[in-house]
Design a protein around this motif. Structure first.
Motif, short mmCIF file in Angstrom:
data_model
loop_
_atom_site.label_atom_id
_atom_site.label_comp_id
_atom_site.label_asym_id
_atom_site.label_seq_id
_atom_site.Cartn_x
_atom_site.Cartn_y
_atom_site.Cartn_z
N TYR A 101 0.87 -1.33 -0.04
CA TYR A 101 -0.06 0.11 -0.18
C TYR A 101 0.58 1.21 0.11
CZ TYR A 101 -4.55 -2.47 1.07
OH TYR A 101 -5.49 -3.42 1.04
N VAL A 102 0.27 2.30 -0.57
CA VAL A 102 1.07 3.41 -0.69
C VAL A 102 1.65 4.02 0.89
CG1 VAL A 102 -1.00 5.18 -0.15
CG2 VAL A 102 0.91 5.82 -1.74
N GLU A 103 0.92 3.60 2.07
CA GLU A 103 1.61 4.24 3.34
C GLU A 103 2.80 3.49 3.49
OE1 GLU A 103 -3.07 4.42 3.21
OE2 GLU A 103 -1.70 3.04 2.64
N LEU A 109 7.01 5.36 -6.17
CA LEU A 109 5.87 4.39 -6.14
C LEU A 109 5.75 3.70 -7.65
CD1 LEU A 109 3.11 6.95 -5.15
CD2 LEU A 109 3.87 5.07 -4.03
N PRO A 110 5.45 2.35 -7.18
CA PRO A 110 5.20 1.36 -8.77
C PRO A 110 3.87 1.73 -9.42
CG PRO A 110 5.05 0.12 -6.80
CD PRO A 110 5.12 1.65 -6.41
N TYR A 111 3.01 2.41 -8.93
CA TYR A 111 1.64 2.81 -9.49
C TYR A 111 1.14 4.08 -9.26
CZ TYR A 111 0.93 1.60 -4.45
OH TYR A 111 1.13 1.78 -3.07
N ASP A 112 0.29 4.34 -9.90
CA ASP A 112 -0.46 5.75 -9.84
C ASP A 112 -1.04 5.75 -8.42
OD1 ASP A 112 -1.90 8.11 -9.90
OD2 ASP A 112 -3.13 7.41 -11.63
N ASP A 116 -7.45 3.45 -7.86
CA ASP A 116 -8.00 2.66 -6.88
C ASP A 116 -7.17 1.53 -6.64
OD1 ASP A 116 -8.69 0.96 -8.68
OD2 ASP A 116 -10.87 1.19 -8.47
N PRO A 117 -7.32 0.82 -5.47
CA PRO A 117 -6.37 -0.20 -4.96
C PRO A 117 -6.18 -1.32 -5.98
CG PRO A 117 -7.54 0.83 -2.76
CD PRO A 117 -8.14 1.33 -4.09
N PRO A 118 -7.55 -1.95 -6.67
CA PRO A 118 -7.36 -2.94 -7.58
C PRO A 118 -6.61 -2.61 -8.85
CG PRO A 118 -9.58 -2.91 -6.76
CD PRO A 118 -9.06 -1.66 -6.14
N GLU A 119 -6.55 -1.49 -9.07
CA GLU A 119 -5.66 -0.88 -10.21
C GLU A 119 -4.10 -0.90 -10.10
OE1 GLU A 119 -4.33 -0.02 -14.06
OE2 GLU A 119 -6.30 -0.83 -13.35
N GLN A 120 -4.01 -0.23 -8.66
CA GLN A 120 -2.67 -0.23 -8.19
C GLN A 120 -2.12 -1.56 -8.10
OE1 GLN A 120 -2.63 1.53 -4.16
NE2 GLN A 120 -3.08 3.68 -5.06
N GLN A 123 -1.08 -2.41 -11.68
CA GLN A 123 0.00 -1.74 -11.87
C GLN A 123 1.14 -2.46 -11.28
OE1 GLN A 123 -0.54 2.59 -11.73
NE2 GLN A 123 -2.38 2.45 -12.88
N SER A 124 1.29 -2.61 -10.12
CA SER A 124 2.24 -2.96 -9.27
C SER A 124 2.66 -4.24 -9.91
CB SER A 124 2.03 -2.95 -7.81
OG SER A 124 3.11 -3.42 -7.04
#
Length: 301
Positions: A101-103, A109-112, A116-120, A123-124
């Motif tokens: 998670y971004v925290e 970061l390996p994602y935008d 939203d989390p599923p898209e992250q 992407q990750s």
């Protein structure tokens, strides 16, 4: 207690090494250290797409040096790695990475972060495949639930995305790290594809994470233990541990890794010393007596 002399075990139909090499906190030394670990005999590599603590692309560099093209789809028997030449195939190396998670990330970061989390997750995951130079992962973990208690809506959505990746054939096994017993039980109740792994920092003072391991045993989840040495320096300095090591003519770290195997854990080591890599894998050559396991289990008491 299980006698764990095998270097692999079958989990949800997948052959998994019983000892993993962990790549956290190695920065630019990652590639060379992973090459040395493979040369020493490690066949399971743990990483994460979290640049804050891991250099996943460095793992990919090591794999590119170690793996040769798979000509016939079969791994050679007793494959080894020699200096300067690849002698392994993709199927010889168990690769595990994580979505964080971004925290838990820094600015790399390996994602935008706006996704939203599923898209992250997607992407990750795609970024991990690119870093590692592979077409699928053997194991993919949530690096930790979003919060300290319970599972959030985001955790549920992330796990469903993990299950989609599994159904699409992109990953063979799923899991979660840095999780409490209560969170693990909740995940097992929610999951349609059950977690294959938990990976936790393992403290002697908590009975070697006894509560989480109890849930693992009940739910058929394999427990991966990290920081077995660094999290337990005081306990490992106890005289009874040294006495057990002296009896078998081994080191204290070897005793602890052997204990982990006999408690049905999959230990991780992150050693940067090639001699220690070799020594770590020698733990299959002896077995602790039941009373010694009891003594070591009680170190935190």
């Amino acid at each position: 207690m299980t006698s764990s002399n095998g270097r692999t075990r079958t989990i949800q139909g997948v052959e998994v090494p019983t000892f993993l090499y962990g790549t956290a906190w190695k920065e630019e030394a990652t590639a060379g250290l992973v090459e040395r670990a493979l040369a020493a005999g490690f066949r399971g590599i743990d990483t994460a797409n979290q640049r804050r603590h891991y250099h996943e692309a460095g793992v990919g560099e090591a794999l590119a040096a170690a793996l040769r093209p798979d000509e016939d789809g079969a791994a050679p028997s007793g494959a080894t790695l020699s200096a300067g030449a690849g002698r392994l195939q993709r199927g010889d190396v168990f690769l595990q990475s994580k979505y964080t998670y971004v925290e838990g990330q820094d600015h790399r970061l390996p994602y935008d972060p706006a996704a939203d989390p599923p898209e992250q997750v997607r992407q990750s995951f795609s970024s991990s495949l690119e870093h590692l130079g592979v077409e699928r992962l053997d194991s993919y973990l949530i690096h930790g639930p979003q919060g300290r208690r319970g599972l959030s809506e985001a955790d549920h959505r992330v796990w469903r995305t993990f299950e989609q990746l599994h159904a699409e054939g992109h990953v063979r096994l799923l899991g979660i790290s840095n999780v409490s017993a209560e969170q693990l039980a909740a995940l097992c109740a929610f999951a349609e594809v059950p977690p294959a792994f938990v990976q936790n920092r393992c403290f002697a003072r908590t009975g070697w994470d006894r509560d989480v391991r109890d849930v693992c045993r009940r739910e058929g989840v394999a427990y991966q233990a990290f920081s077995l040495l660094t999290a337990n320096r005081a306990e490992l300095a106890r005289p009874e541990v040294g006495e057990i090591a002296a009896k078998y003519g081994v080191t204290v770290p070897q005793v602890i890794f052997r204990l982990a195997l006999q408690l049905d854990m999959i230990p991780l080591t992150g050693t940067t010393d090639q001699d220690h890599m070799r020594e770590d894998l020698e733990v299959y050559g002896f077995e602790l007596a039941e009373d010694e396991v009891e003594v070591l289990e009680g170190l935190g008491g």
